[in-house]
Enzyme design. Sequence first.
Site, PDB file in Angstrom:
ATOM      1  N   HIS A   1       0.912  -1.038   0.060  1.00  0.00           N
ATOM      2  CA  HIS A   1       0.167   0.059  -0.028  1.00  0.00           C
ATOM      3  C   HIS A   1       0.972   1.273   0.170  1.00  0.00           C
ATOM      4  O   HIS A   1       1.755   1.179   0.782  1.00  0.00           O
ATOM      5  CB  HIS A   1      -1.010  -0.058   1.121  1.00  0.00           C
ATOM      6  CG  HIS A   1      -0.598   0.149   2.490  1.00  0.00           C
ATOM      7  ND1 HIS A   1      -0.088   1.362   3.181  1.00  0.00           N
ATOM      8  CD2 HIS A   1      -0.134  -0.685   3.424  1.00  0.00           C
ATOM      9  CE1 HIS A   1       0.148   1.219   4.293  1.00  0.00           C
ATOM     10  NE2 HIS A   1       0.235  -0.311   4.402  1.00  0.00           N
TER      11      HIS A   1
ATOM     12  N   ASP B   1       6.404   1.187   6.458  1.00  0.00           N
ATOM     13  CA  ASP B   1       5.000   0.873   5.996  1.00  0.00           C
ATOM     14  C   ASP B   1       4.169   2.002   5.303  1.00  0.00           C
ATOM     15  O   ASP B   1       3.825   3.002   5.666  1.00  0.00           O
ATOM     16  CB  ASP B   1       4.219   0.905   7.601  1.00  0.00           C
ATOM     17  CG  ASP B   1       2.916   0.469   7.651  1.00  0.00           C
ATOM     18  OD1 ASP B   1       2.446  -0.111   6.664  1.00  0.00           O
ATOM     19  OD2 ASP B   1       2.497   0.642   8.695  1.00  0.00           O
TER      20      ASP B   1
ATOM     21  N   GLU C   1      -4.786   2.274   2.564  1.00  0.00           N
ATOM     22  CA  GLU C   1      -4.801   1.058   3.319  1.00  0.00           C
ATOM     23  C   GLU C   1      -5.174   1.561   4.837  1.00  0.00           C
ATOM     24  O   GLU C   1      -5.980   0.854   5.504  1.00  0.00           O
ATOM     25  CB  GLU C   1      -3.695   0.201   3.252  1.00  0.00           C
ATOM     26  CG  GLU C   1      -3.558  -1.179   4.160  1.00  0.00           C
ATOM     27  CD  GLU C   1      -3.490  -1.095   5.583  1.00  0.00           C
ATOM     28  OE1 GLU C   1      -3.600  -1.941   6.182  1.00  0.00           O
ATOM     29  OE2 GLU C   1      -2.648  -0.158   5.818  1.00  0.00           O
ATOM     30  N   GLU C   2      -4.318   2.598   5.160  1.00  0.00           N
ATOM     31  CA  GLU C   2      -4.172   2.921   6.691  1.00  0.00           C
ATOM     32  C   GLU C   2      -5.657   3.425   7.265  1.00  0.00           C
ATOM     33  O   GLU C   2      -5.917   3.177   8.454  1.00  0.00           O
ATOM     34  CB  GLU C   2      -3.391   4.213   6.872  1.00  0.00           C
ATOM     35  CG  GLU C   2      -1.844   3.665   6.516  1.00  0.00           C
ATOM     36  CD  GLU C   2      -1.281   2.709   7.366  1.00  0.00           C
ATOM     37  OE1 GLU C   2      -1.896   2.138   8.403  1.00  0.00           O
ATOM     38  OE2 GLU C   2       0.041   2.172   7.118  1.00  0.00           O
TER      39      GLU C   2
ATOM     40  N   ASP D   1       3.580  -6.225   3.397  1.00  0.00           N
ATOM     41  CA  ASP D   1       3.208  -5.173   4.494  1.00  0.00           C
ATOM     42  C   ASP D   1       3.797  -5.403   5.688  1.00  0.00           C
ATOM     43  O   ASP D   1       3.065  -5.110   6.776  1.00  0.00           O
ATOM     44  CB  ASP D   1       1.862  -4.870   4.227  1.00  0.00           C
ATOM     45  CG  ASP D   1       1.320  -3.515   4.862  1.00  0.00           C
ATOM     46  OD1 ASP D   1       2.176  -2.670   5.569  1.00  0.00           O
ATOM     47  OD2 ASP D   1       0.002  -3.341   5.310  1.00  0.00           O
TER      48      ASP D   1
HETATM   49 ZN   LIG Z   1       0.835  -1.131   6.229  1.00  0.00          ZN
END
Ligand SMILES: [Zn+2]
Length: 439
Positions: free
Chosen positions: A277, A289, A323-324, A351
């Site tokens: 992501h 991340d 995504e977050e 991820d």
């Molecule tokens: Zn992530």
Amino acid sequence: MSFRLRVAPALCILLATMAHAVRAQQPDVATTYRAAADSLIRGATSDSVAYRRLGRLVDTFGHRLSGSASLEAALDWILAAMKADGLENVRGEPVMVPRWVRGSESADLVKPRRYRLAMLGLGGSVATPKAGITAPVLVVGSFEELERRASEAKGRIVLFDMPFTEYGITRRIRTDGPSAAARAGAVACLISSVASSSIRSPHTGATRYDSTVAPIPAAALSVEDAMLLHRFQDRGEPVVVTLRMSARTLPDAPSRNVVAELVGREKPDEVVVLGGHIDSWDVGQGAMDDGGGSVAAWEAVRLMKRLGLRPRRTVRVVLWTNEENGGRGATAYARTHAGEVPKHVLAMESDNGAFNPKGYVLAASDSAAAVVQQVAGLLQPIGATGVQRVTGSPAADITPLAEAGVPAMELDVDSEEADALARSGLQLLRAALAGLDDD
Ligand SMILES: [Zn+2]
């Protein structure tokens, strides 16, 4: 990290090359793909292209929170660079994403002494009134303790100070804590950062308001500041905090999933998806991340192109947006490609951070697992031969595909050493502080 980011693409790419076999049961993966595997491993470990790219991405654009101009600028840059790499069908597929803006925020201990606490609002949180919320604090160590002491929570700021065990378990205080506190009558909710230790670096992350109760402002404190408030309470000293947050949720904004391909030479309509992501939170640059996972997947396909390894099926890099704090990129991908999902032979996401690769986490049938096991054997030169079976989806953005029956896989990485170090450090700290209290 440089070595690791060079190795991760090898893992992605091998998978991508070999994945044709997952549904089609090729018996002799080891012989057929040895030369290609070795060439990919050599390619992936002999330069630092991916690492430098990741550095360029995070240094140039900063954070990539959904709805931000910096995310969209980063996506433009990635799309242009993918085209320059010679990847095929490079495009941004439109996705509407939520737009949450943090604004200014602070938390101050007022009693028993004045002290600026290290805090970060939780993603999606509502604001406090302008003057802030000043209230006594009730510290609880678990959801059960909150239930037991619900009568004490009314009108207070509830602080969850739950010792970190595993991310998947402890993060419940972040997702469900604020609504549980609201149900008990709390005016705001604080949590100890979902981390083993944080040394004045509180961790953000999304909270999830339950629609049956009015939302209250929610923020994380550093692990150590949460412990401080807990100790005050244990000594019977009243704790009062002022929380100020100006977070806002604005109308949804346009974003994109980045998609690029190497079209298959034999079965171009069958697809192997690999990606990460591309969005991040707003208080860092999302290098781990999930910039690392995204660049690793991109690098895998770039390497295939450079080495002239044309896959049998189409290999598609997808860098999912949002995504977050929403997962809208994942749902949009599944919706946009709904007619094509049965032609997806494998979906893979990375991820878990750019640590040393250990192998794969796999959700698939026994026969698919047997093939993946053979593929993993090809990764012996980089020691990434593990295949761990799970049920359900191994990673967030491939969940809609996994639920539709596509074999789903996540890169398994070695983050244990870092975790163990942090845990033992925190145990020492807790022991030392407990010792102090005995005096
Ligand atoms: Zn992530």
